[in-house]
Design a protein around this motif. Structure first.
Motif, PDB file in Angstrom:
ATOM      1  N   UNK A 255       0.835  -1.204   0.000  1.00 34.45           N
ATOM      2  CA  UNK A 255       0.000   0.000   0.000  1.00 34.45           C
ATOM      3  C   UNK A 255       0.871   1.256   0.000  1.00 34.45           C
ATOM      4  N   UNK A 256       1.912   1.256   0.831  1.00 32.78           N
ATOM      5  CA  UNK A 256       2.799   2.420   0.932  1.00 32.78           C
ATOM      6  C   UNK A 256       3.562   2.646  -0.368  1.00 32.78           C
ATOM      7  N   UNK A 257       3.983   1.566  -1.029  1.00 36.77           N
ATOM      8  CA  UNK A 257       4.680   1.711  -2.312  1.00 36.77           C
ATOM      9  C   UNK A 257       3.784   2.400  -3.335  1.00 36.77           C
ATOM     10  N   UNK A 258       2.553   1.910  -3.442  1.00 33.75           N
ATOM     11  CA  UNK A 258       1.628   2.452  -4.441  1.00 33.75           C
ATOM     12  C   UNK A 258       1.217   3.888  -4.102  1.00 33.75           C
ATOM     13  N   UNK A 260       2.692   6.066  -1.943  1.00 32.66           N
ATOM     14  CA  UNK A 260       3.830   6.979  -1.916  1.00 32.66           C
ATOM     15  C   UNK A 260       4.279   7.391  -3.297  1.00 32.66           C
ATOM     16  N   UNK A 261       4.271   6.443  -4.236  1.00 30.99           N
ATOM     17  CA  UNK A 261       4.669   6.762  -5.608  1.00 30.99           C
ATOM     18  C   UNK A 261       3.668   7.708  -6.261  1.00 30.99           C
ATOM     19  N   UNK A 262       2.383   7.484  -6.001  1.00 30.47           N
ATOM     20  CA  UNK A 262       1.348   8.307  -6.631  1.00 30.47           C
ATOM     21  C   UNK A 262       1.328   9.723  -6.073  1.00 30.47           C
ATOM     22  N   UNK A 263       1.492   9.868  -4.762  1.00 31.55           N
ATOM     23  CA  UNK A 263       1.330  11.184  -4.148  1.00 31.55           C
ATOM     24  C   UNK A 263       2.643  11.775  -3.621  1.00 31.55           C
ATOM     25  N   UNK A 270       4.213   7.049   4.702  1.00 36.95           N
ATOM     26  CA  UNK A 270       3.129   6.283   4.056  1.00 36.95           C
ATOM     27  C   UNK A 270       2.854   5.009   4.845  1.00 36.95           C
ATOM     28  N   UNK A 271       3.901   4.316   5.254  1.00 29.97           N
ATOM     29  CA  UNK A 271       3.722   3.102   6.051  1.00 29.97           C
ATOM     30  C   UNK A 271       2.981   3.403   7.349  1.00 29.97           C
ATOM     31  N   UNK A 272       3.381   4.477   8.007  1.00 27.29           N
ATOM     32  CA  UNK A 272       2.784   4.836   9.293  1.00 27.29           C
ATOM     33  C   UNK A 272       1.289   5.093   9.176  1.00 27.29           C
ATOM     34  N   UNK A 273       0.890   5.752   8.118  1.00 26.90           N
ATOM     35  CA  UNK A 273      -0.526   6.081   7.928  1.00 26.90           C
ATOM     36  C   UNK A 273      -1.372   4.821   7.773  1.00 26.90           C
ATOM     37  N   UNK A 274      -0.861   3.846   7.024  1.00 23.75           N
ATOM     38  CA  UNK A 274      -1.651   2.645   6.751  1.00 23.75           C
ATOM     39  C   UNK A 274      -1.604   1.618   7.881  1.00 23.75           C
ATOM     40  N   UNK A 275      -0.616   1.695   8.755  1.00 17.70           N
ATOM     41  CA  UNK A 275      -0.399   0.636   9.736  1.00 17.70           C
ATOM     42  C   UNK A 275      -1.620   0.306  10.592  1.00 17.70           C
ATOM     43  N   UNK A 357      -1.346  -1.875  -8.472  1.00 20.18           N
ATOM     44  CA  UNK A 357       0.046  -1.930  -8.034  1.00 20.18           C
ATOM     45  C   UNK A 357       0.225  -2.786  -6.798  1.00 20.18           C
ATOM     46  N   UNK A 358      -0.702  -2.674  -5.845  1.00 15.89           N
ATOM     47  CA  UNK A 358      -0.631  -3.459  -4.613  1.00 15.89           C
ATOM     48  C   UNK A 358      -0.718  -4.954  -4.918  1.00 15.89           C
TER      49      UNK A 358
END
Length: 390
Positions: A255-258, A260-263, A270-275, A357-358
Motif C-alpha cells: 500500500x505504501x509503495x503504491x 507513496x509513488x502516486x502522491x 506512508x507506512x505509518x498512515x496505513x499501519x 500496483x498493490x
C-alpha cells in the motif's frame, strides 16, 4: 527444510567507522547523495581511503526514492570504475541505489561477455538514518518515474557484506525524518512478526525492534542529541531488517509503495498512515470480535509486551492500533489521508491504479491474510476517512 539467513557482519556503536581502517582494496565506488557530501559525511570515508592509498569515485546523484535513471547513471559509472569495494553511505535511498547498481552490474556480467572483467565488489553499507534496515536486507526499492510506480527488488546478492551502525552519523537527522523512519522500523517489525514466513528466529528480532521504537523513538524525535535513543533506534532498525528479510513483508508495504509513488510521499510516513488499518484488516477486527484469531493473537502478544491492555485478543489488537495512532499524532503524522490535503476526488480517482500496483507488489504474498482487490480498496478507503472507534 527452512532457512534463517544471518548476514552481513555488523559493526556497531560510536566510532564503528573504524572498521574502514582495516579494509583492503584498490578502487572504491561510493554511492551517496549530495546532502551527505555537503555535511562532510563522505569526507569521513574518503579521508580513510586516501590514507590507505585506495583510489575512489563518488557517485552522489542519489535522490529520495531513487529512480531507474539514477541507477542507470550509477551503473554506467561503476562499469567504468570496476571497483573491488562498494561503499554506500546515507539513508535507505543511497543504500537501495547501491544495491540496484550492483545487482544490475552483476546481471550484465552474466549476460554480456564484454563485462567479464567486472567482479562483485566487497559491499559496505553505512546507514545514516534509522529506518529502512536496508544495510542487512536483500530488498531494494527503485522508482520508475515515467510510469509513476515503485519497483521492489529482492535478490540475495544485494545483501551487503558489512553493515556499519554508528549512531553518531544519525544525530543531525531532523525530527520529521526521525519520526518517519522510526515508523518504517515499526512497520517492518510488525509485518515480519505476523508474516506467513515468521518463525521463532524472526520473532525475536521483530519483538526487540518494536520495543526499541516504542521505548526510544519519541526521545530521539524530541532530542536529536539523545545518543542512547539514537543507538537503540539504529540497532532496532537493523534488527527489524533482519526479521523482514527472512520473514518477508505484507500489504502495508505494498500500500505504501503504491500510495507513496502516486502522491510523492516519504515511504516511512506512508507506512505509518496505513499501519492501523492494515492491523485491523489482518486481525479481522469488527464489532469487538476478530475473524482471524491466529493473527490477532500475535498482535495481542506485542501489545502485552508493551504493557498495553490485552486481556483478550480483540482488546490487544485495539490497544496496539490506538498506541500506533497516538505515536503518529505525537510525531506529526496524520492518522487519516484526508488530513494531508489530498482531495477525495483525486484519491478515489487513483484507487484503481494503486490497487493494481498493490496486487502485483512482491510484498503482498507475504501478508498473513490473502487479499482481493476488494479488500485493498476497502483499506484504502478506511485510511482516507480514518477510524475513530474500533
Amino acid at each position: 527444510m527452512k532457512r534463517f539467513l544471518v548476514r552481513p557482519e555488523i559493526y556497531y556503536g560510536s566510532n564503528a567507522l573504524g572498521y574502514l581502517e582495516g579494509i583492503e582494496g584498490k578502487r572504491a565506488f561510493i554511492v551517496t547523495d549530495a546532502f551527505m557530501v555537503k555535511l562532510g559525511m563522505v569526507t569521513k570515508i574518503t579521508d580513510i581511503l586516501e590514507k590507505k592509498h585506495i583510489e575512489y569515485e563518488v557517485f552522489s546523484e542519489v535522490e529520495p526514492d531513487p529512480s531507474l535513471d539514477t541507477v542507470k547513471k550509477g551503473l554506467n559509472q561503476i562499469i567504468y570504475t570496476k571497483p573491488d569495494l562498494l561503499i554506500a553511505i546515507g539513508g535507505g535511498s543511497s543504500i537501495d541505489a547501491a544495491k540496484a547498481i550492483m545487482c544490475f552490474c552483476i546481471h550484465l556480467k552474466e549476460k554480456f561477455i564484454d563485462t567479464h572483467s567486472i567482479k562483485k565488489p566487497w559491499f559496505v553499507a553505512i546507514p545514516t538514518t534509522s529506518g529502512t534496515g536496508s544495510e542487512v536486507t536483500s530488498y531494494a526499492v527503485v522508482t520508475d518515474k515515467v510510469n509513476n510506480i515503485k519497483i521492489p527488488l529482492n535478490e540475495a546478492l544485494m545483501i551487503p557484506d558489512v553493515a556499519i551502525l554508528d549512531e553518531e552519523l544519525t544525530k543531525t537527522v531532523p525530527p520529521a525524518v526521525t519520526g518517519d523512519t522510526g515508523m518504517d522500523v515499526l512497520t517492518h517489525a510488525l509485518e515480519a512478526y505476523v508474516s506467513l514466513q515468521a518463525c521463532d528466529y524472526t520473532d525475536i528480532y521483530a519483538e526487540k525492534a518494536v520495543q526499541s521504537v516504542f521505548g526510544y523513538l519519541l526521545r530521539a524525535f524530541k532530542n536529536g542529541g539523545d545518543m542512547e535513543a539514537r543507538a537503540k533506534l539504529h540497532n532496532g532498525s537493523c534488527m527489524a531488517g533482519i526479521a523482514f528479510t527472512n520473514a518477508t513483508l505484507g500489504i502495508n508495504h505494498s500500500l505504501a509503495h503504491a500510495f507513496g509513488a502516486k502522491f510523492k510521499l516519504p515511504h516511512g510516513r506512508s507506512n505509518a498512515i496505513f499501519l492501523p488499518y492494515v492491523i485491523k484488516f489482518n486481525a479481522g477486527l469488527e464489532n469487538g470480535m476478530v475473524k482471524n484469531p491466529a493473527v490477532a493473537e500475535k498482535y495481542a502478544a506485542i501489545a502485552k509486551q508493551l504493557n498495553f491492555p490485552a486481556a483478550t485478543a480483540p482488546e490487544g489488537v485495539r490497544s496496539l492500533i490506538e498506541g500506533i495512532k497516538v505515536l503518529n499524532r505525537v510525531l506529526g503524522i496524520p492518522t487519516a489521508i484526508k488530513d494531508m490535503n489530498i482531495s477525495k476526488y483525486e484519491f478515489e480517482g487513483s484507487i484503481a491504479e494503486m490497487t493494481e500496483g498493490v496486487m502485483k507488489d512482491i510484498c503482498t504474498p507475504g501478508n498473513p491474510v490473502q487479499v482481493t482487490e476488494k479488500d485493498i480498496i476497502r483499506v484504502f478507503k478506511e485510511a482516507y476517512v480514518g477510524l475513530e472507534n474500533l
